[in-house]
Design a protein around this motif. Structure first.
Motif, PDB file in Angstrom:
ATOM      1  N   UNK A 209      -3.705   3.633  -0.442  1.00  6.73           N
ATOM      2  CA  UNK A 209      -4.919   3.000   0.079  1.00  6.73           C
ATOM      3  C   UNK A 209      -6.199   3.676  -0.415  1.00  6.73           C
ATOM      4  N   UNK A 210      -6.069   4.674  -1.288  1.00 11.22           N
ATOM      5  CA  UNK A 210      -7.267   5.414  -1.705  1.00 11.22           C
ATOM      6  C   UNK A 210      -7.658   5.125  -3.155  1.00 11.22           C
ATOM      7  N   UNK A 211      -8.818   4.534  -3.343  1.00 14.99           N
ATOM      8  CA  UNK A 211      -9.303   4.245  -4.693  1.00 14.99           C
ATOM      9  C   UNK A 211     -10.078   5.427  -5.271  1.00 14.99           C
ATOM     10  N   UNK A 212     -10.384   6.402  -4.412  1.00 16.93           N
ATOM     11  CA  UNK A 212     -11.042   7.641  -4.863  1.00 16.93           C
ATOM     12  C   UNK A 212     -10.122   8.802  -4.506  1.00 16.93           C
ATOM     13  N   UNK A 213      -9.336   9.184  -5.495  1.00 16.97           N
ATOM     14  CA  UNK A 213      -8.205  10.066  -5.242  1.00 16.97           C
ATOM     15  C   UNK A 213      -8.163  11.137  -6.321  1.00 16.97           C
ATOM     16  N   UNK A 214      -7.879  12.372  -5.918  1.00 15.59           N
ATOM     17  CA  UNK A 214      -7.734  13.437  -6.921  1.00 15.59           C
ATOM     18  C   UNK A 214      -6.363  14.080  -6.762  1.00 15.59           C
ATOM     19  N   UNK A 215      -5.614  14.104  -7.859  1.00 17.82           N
ATOM     20  CA  UNK A 215      -4.320  14.787  -7.866  1.00 17.82           C
ATOM     21  C   UNK A 215      -4.515  16.129  -8.556  1.00 17.82           C
TER      22      UNK A 215
ATOM     23  N   UNK B  60     -11.072   3.573  -8.430  1.00 13.47           N
ATOM     24  CA  UNK B  60      -9.831   3.053  -9.011  1.00 13.47           C
ATOM     25  C   UNK B  60      -9.755   3.121 -10.542  1.00 13.47           C
ATOM     26  N   UNK B  61     -10.639   3.878 -11.128  1.00 12.09           N
ATOM     27  CA  UNK B  61     -10.581   4.072 -12.584  1.00 12.09           C
ATOM     28  C   UNK B  61     -10.310   5.554 -12.867  1.00 12.09           C
ATOM     29  N   UNK B  62      -9.438   5.822 -13.823  1.00 12.49           N
ATOM     30  CA  UNK B  62      -9.215   7.214 -14.206  1.00 12.49           C
ATOM     31  C   UNK B  62     -10.451   7.714 -14.941  1.00 12.49           C
ATOM     32  N   UNK B  63     -10.958   8.855 -14.489  1.00 12.47           N
ATOM     33  CA  UNK B  63     -12.122   9.451 -15.140  1.00 12.47           C
ATOM     34  C   UNK B  63     -11.635  10.208 -16.379  1.00 12.47           C
ATOM     35  N   UNK B  64     -12.098   9.791 -17.564  1.00  9.56           N
ATOM     36  CA  UNK B  64     -11.563  10.368 -18.795  1.00  9.56           C
ATOM     37  C   UNK B  64     -12.575  11.192 -19.592  1.00  9.56           C
TER      38      UNK B  64
ATOM     39  N   UNK C   2     -17.414  18.112  -3.615  1.00  5.84           N
ATOM     40  CA  UNK C   2     -18.866  17.899  -3.656  1.00  5.84           C
ATOM     41  C   UNK C   2     -19.296  17.096  -4.889  1.00  5.84           C
ATOM     42  N   UNK C   3     -18.527  17.194  -5.978  1.00 10.54           N
ATOM     43  CA  UNK C   3     -18.873  16.437  -7.186  1.00 10.54           C
ATOM     44  C   UNK C   3     -18.423  14.981  -7.123  1.00 10.54           C
ATOM     45  N   UNK C   4     -17.213  14.730  -6.605  1.00 15.52           N
ATOM     46  CA  UNK C   4     -16.613  13.395  -6.737  1.00 15.52           C
ATOM     47  C   UNK C   4     -16.440  12.646  -5.425  1.00 15.52           C
ATOM     48  N   UNK C   5     -16.665  13.292  -4.303  1.00 16.95           N
ATOM     49  CA  UNK C   5     -16.547  12.629  -3.014  1.00 16.95           C
ATOM     50  C   UNK C   5     -15.250  11.813  -2.883  1.00 16.95           C
ATOM     51  N   UNK C   6     -14.093  12.471  -3.101  1.00 15.49           N
ATOM     52  CA  UNK C   6     -12.830  11.730  -2.993  1.00 15.49           C
ATOM     53  C   UNK C   6     -12.483  11.396  -1.543  1.00 15.49           C
ATOM     54  N   UNK C   7     -11.598  10.394  -1.375  1.00 14.65           N
ATOM     55  CA  UNK C   7     -11.080  10.080  -0.037  1.00 14.65           C
ATOM     56  C   UNK C   7      -9.873  10.961   0.279  1.00 14.65           C
TER      57      UNK C   7
ATOM     58  N   UNK D 151       1.998   4.338 -15.821  1.00 14.39           N
ATOM     59  CA  UNK D 151       1.063   4.055 -16.914  1.00 14.39           C
ATOM     60  C   UNK D 151       1.380   2.687 -17.539  1.00 14.39           C
ATOM     61  N   UNK D 152       2.680   2.423 -17.749  1.00 12.58           N
ATOM     62  CA  UNK D 152       3.081   1.131 -18.328  1.00 12.58           C
ATOM     63  C   UNK D 152       2.872   0.012 -17.313  1.00 12.58           C
ATOM     64  N   UNK D 153       3.295   0.266 -16.064  1.00 10.33           N
ATOM     65  CA  UNK D 153       3.260  -0.784 -15.048  1.00 10.33           C
ATOM     66  C   UNK D 153       1.825  -1.143 -14.659  1.00 10.33           C
ATOM     67  N   UNK D 154       0.930  -0.178 -14.791  1.00  4.83           N
ATOM     68  CA  UNK D 154      -0.486  -0.441 -14.559  1.00  4.83           C
ATOM     69  C   UNK D 154      -0.958  -1.576 -15.466  1.00  4.83           C
ATOM     70  N   UNK D 155      -0.504  -1.529 -16.704  1.00  7.06           N
ATOM     71  CA  UNK D 155      -0.872  -2.553 -17.668  1.00  7.06           C
ATOM     72  C   UNK D 155      -0.243  -3.897 -17.322  1.00  7.06           C
ATOM     73  N   UNK D 156       0.984  -3.854 -16.846  1.00  9.49           N
ATOM     74  CA  UNK D 156       1.696  -5.085 -16.536  1.00  9.49           C
ATOM     75  C   UNK D 156       1.168  -5.731 -15.268  1.00  9.49           C
ATOM     76  N   UNK D 157       0.976  -4.909 -14.224  1.00  3.64           N
ATOM     77  CA  UNK D 157       0.611  -5.447 -12.917  1.00  3.64           C
ATOM     78  C   UNK D 157      -0.878  -5.662 -12.751  1.00  3.64           C
ATOM     79  N   UNK D 158      -1.627  -4.781 -13.335  1.00  5.96           N
ATOM     80  CA  UNK D 158      -3.059  -4.870 -13.096  1.00  5.96           C
ATOM     81  C   UNK D 158      -3.765  -4.781 -14.423  1.00  5.96           C
ATOM     82  N   UNK D 159      -3.929  -5.917 -14.993  1.00  2.00           N
ATOM     83  CA  UNK D 159      -4.488  -6.004 -16.327  1.00  2.00           C
ATOM     84  C   UNK D 159      -5.692  -5.087 -16.453  1.00  2.00           C
ATOM     85  N   UNK D 160      -5.620  -4.202 -17.431  1.00  2.00           N
ATOM     86  CA  UNK D 160      -6.756  -3.293 -17.572  1.00  2.00           C
ATOM     87  C   UNK D 160      -7.386  -3.500 -18.940  1.00  2.00           C
ATOM     88  N   UNK D 161      -8.692  -3.373 -18.992  1.00  2.00           N
ATOM     89  CA  UNK D 161      -9.411  -3.673 -20.232  1.00  2.00           C
ATOM     90  C   UNK D 161      -9.450  -2.483 -21.178  1.00  2.00           C
ATOM     91  N   UNK D 162      -8.914  -1.339 -20.731  1.00  2.00           N
ATOM     92  CA  UNK D 162      -8.954  -0.156 -21.602  1.00  2.00           C
ATOM     93  C   UNK D 162      -7.676  -0.048 -22.424  1.00  2.00           C
TER      94      UNK D 162
END
Ligand SMILES: [Zn+2]
Length: 403
Positions: free
Chosen positions: A207-213, A228-232, A333-338, A392-403
Motif C-alpha cells: 500500500x506504500x507508493x513512497x517506500x525505501x528498501x 511509485x517510481x524508482x528513483x534512478x 528527511x530527504x524523501x519523506x517515505x511512508x 522487474x519483468x512483471x512490472x512491465x507486464x502488469x503495469x505498463x511502464x514508459x521507461x
C-alpha cells in the motif's frame, strides 16, 4: 493540439491491456462488464483485450457469476502458470537462478558460490546456470523474459552494469549478452531497486507508493520508490546509501569518501569488529556458539549471540544502530517515505537492531515526517532477491511502464 500518431494508439492499446490484466490479477474472478465499469474503458476495448489475453494464455474463463438481471456473466481469472520467467540474482557472494511463474512463485532454483570469480568469470558462472535451466526446460515458448539483478550501478535502459567494485563488473552489457545467447527479452536491474519493487508488488508493503528498501548485508544499498517510481538519477546510481558518509573521522572507503556507512554497518564490518574484540581477549558467547571455530562466525551466529543478550553482540548492535539510524534519518528527511524496509543478512530477523533503529528515527527525524512512518523488516523471505528479479519483468507486464 498535437495530432495522434499511429504509435500512440498502439501505446494506448498496450496500456489498456496492462490495466485490464492487472485488474483481473488483483480482483479476479471478475466479469468483462465489471472490468469496463471499474476502469472507464469501453466494453468493446475490454472485449478485444480480454480475447487477446485468453488466446495468449494469460487469462482463463471460469464459469458464470451472479447475474444482476439478464444473463449471468462469464468470470475471468488470471492464469499465472501458463508462462514463466527466469530470474538470476547476482550478489557479491552467491548467484541464484530460478524459474518462477507469473505470481513470482518459485518453481525451481539453483545457487552457486561466486568464490574468487570476478568480471567475466561472474557472468560465465551465471550463464552456465541459466544454460542448465534452459536445457532442462522443454519449450522456451512460454518464457516471457529473463531478469538479472546485481548490486552496483546499472543502466536499466541499455541493460549495462556500469560499476560493481567488488565483482569488478565495469561496463558489462549484460542485456545484450543474455539476449544474444537465448533470444529472450532480458531486463537488468540493481538488486535493491528490484527488492523495493517486490515489496511493493508482492510483499506486505503493497500500500506504500513512497517506500525505501535498505539492504544491510555484505554491502549496503537502498532502493527508493518515490510516488511509485524508482528513483534512478542520471546514470542509475541513485540509492548508493552505503557510500553516504556518517563519520567524517572514519576510515577511507574505496569509493573515495571517508566514514562511509558500508564500512561500519555491513556484515564484513560487523565480522571484523567481532574478530578484533575476541583477539583482544573479550569474553563472548560466540566462543561457545562456534565451538571455538571462528570460520563458522556468520550473520546467524551474531544474531543468535544477540538474542541471548551477549554483551559484545549488544555493543556492536548499538554502534550499528547509531550509524544506520543516522543515515536513515537523512533518508526520511530527504524523501519523506511512508515506510522503511530493512533487509539483508545483518538486519533480517534482527528485532533488537530494528527496535534500536526505530528509536533513533523517532528521536532525530523531523517530527512531521516520522509520525506515521512505518519501519519494518523485509516481508519477502529467503527468496526475496529472486522475487525482486521477477518483479522487474512483471512490472512491465502488469503495469505498463514508459521507461
Ligand atoms: Zn564509500
Amino acid at each position: 493540439m498535437k495530432t495522434m500518431r499511429k504509435g500512440d494508439w498502439k501505446l494506448i492499446q498496450e496500456l489498456n491491456r496492462s490495466i485490464i490484466l492487472n485488474k483481473i490479477r488483483l480482483d479476479g474472478p471478475i466479469s468483462r462488464i465489471e472490468l469496463a465499469k471499474g476502469n472507464r474503458i469501453s466494453p468493446s476495448t475490454v472485449a478485444a483485450a480480454v480475447q487477446e489475453l485468453i488466446r495468449e494464455g494469460y487469462v482463463t474463463e471460469i464459469g458464470r457469476g451472479e447475474s444482476s438481471g439478464g444473463r449471468k456473466p462469464i468470470l475471468l481469472q488470471f492464469a499465472p502458470d501458463n508462462h514463466f520467467l527466469f530470474a538470476a540474482s547476482i550478489s557479491n557472494t552467491v548467484i541464484e537462478v530460478a524459474q518462477l511463474n507469473l505470481e513470482a512463485s518459485i518453481l525451481r532454483k539453483a545457487s552457486a558460490p561466486v568464490g574468487m570469480r570476478q568480471g567475466e568469470g561472474v557472468i560465465e558462472l551465471m550463464l552456465g546456470m541459466i544454460d542448465r535451466f534452459v536445457t532442462e526446460t522443454g519449450s522456451m515458448d512460454p518464457c516471457i523474459g529473463i531478469a538479472v539483478t546485481t548490486p552496483g550501478v546499472v543502466n536499466v535502459e541499455q541493460g549495462v552494469v556500469y560499476y560493481n567494485s567488488k565483482l569488478r563488473l565495469n561496463d558489462v552489457p549484460v542485456k545484450q549478452i543474455v539476449e544474444s545467447r537465448y533470444g529472450i527479452k532480458t531486463w537488468v536491474e540493481n538488486d535493491t531497486n528490484s527488492l523495493v519493487l517486490a515489496e511493493r508488488r508482492f510483499g506486505s508493503y503493497s500500500s506504500f507508493a513512497n517506500l525505501i528498501y535498505i539492504m544491510v548485508g555484505n554491502g549496503i544499498g537502498a532502493g527508493i520508490l518515490v510516488n511509485d517510481m524508482i528513483l534512478r538519477g542520471k546514470l542509475g546510481g541513485a540509492g548508493e546509501f552505503g557510500h553516504t558518509s556518517v563519520n567524517r573521522s572514519g576510515i577511507r572507503c574505496e569509493c573515495g569518501n571517508v566514514g562511509c556507512l558500508e564500512n561500519s554497518v555491513s556484515w564484513p564490518a560487523v565480522h571484523s569488529r567481532m574478530m578484533a574484540a575476541m583477539a583482544s581477549g573479550r569474553q563472548t558467547l560466540i566462543h561457545d556458539l562456534t565451538g571455538g571455530d571462528f570460520s563458522r562466525i556468520g550473520p546467524a551466529v551474531y544474531k543468535e549471540a544477540l538474542s541471548r543478550q551477549d554483551r559484545l553482540a549488544m555493543d556492536i548492535t548499538e554502534e550499528i544502530a547509531e550509524h544506520l539510524g543516522a543515515g536513515i534519518v537523512n533518508l526520511v528527511n530527504l524523501f519523506n517515505p511512508e515506510a522503511i524496509v530493512l533487509g539483508g543478512n545483518v538486519a533480517q530477523d534482527n528485532p533488537i537492531l530494528l527496535h534500536k533503529v526505530e528509536e533513533h528515527i523517532s528521536r532525530y527525524a523531523m517530527r512531521i515526517l516520522k509520525d506515521d512512518l512505518v519501519v519494518g523488516q523485509s516481508s519477502l523471505g529467503d527468496d526475496g532477491k529472486l522475487m525482486g528479479a521477477a518483479a522487474v519483468v512483471l512490472q512491465d507486464l502488469f503495469q505498463f511502464s514508459l521507461t
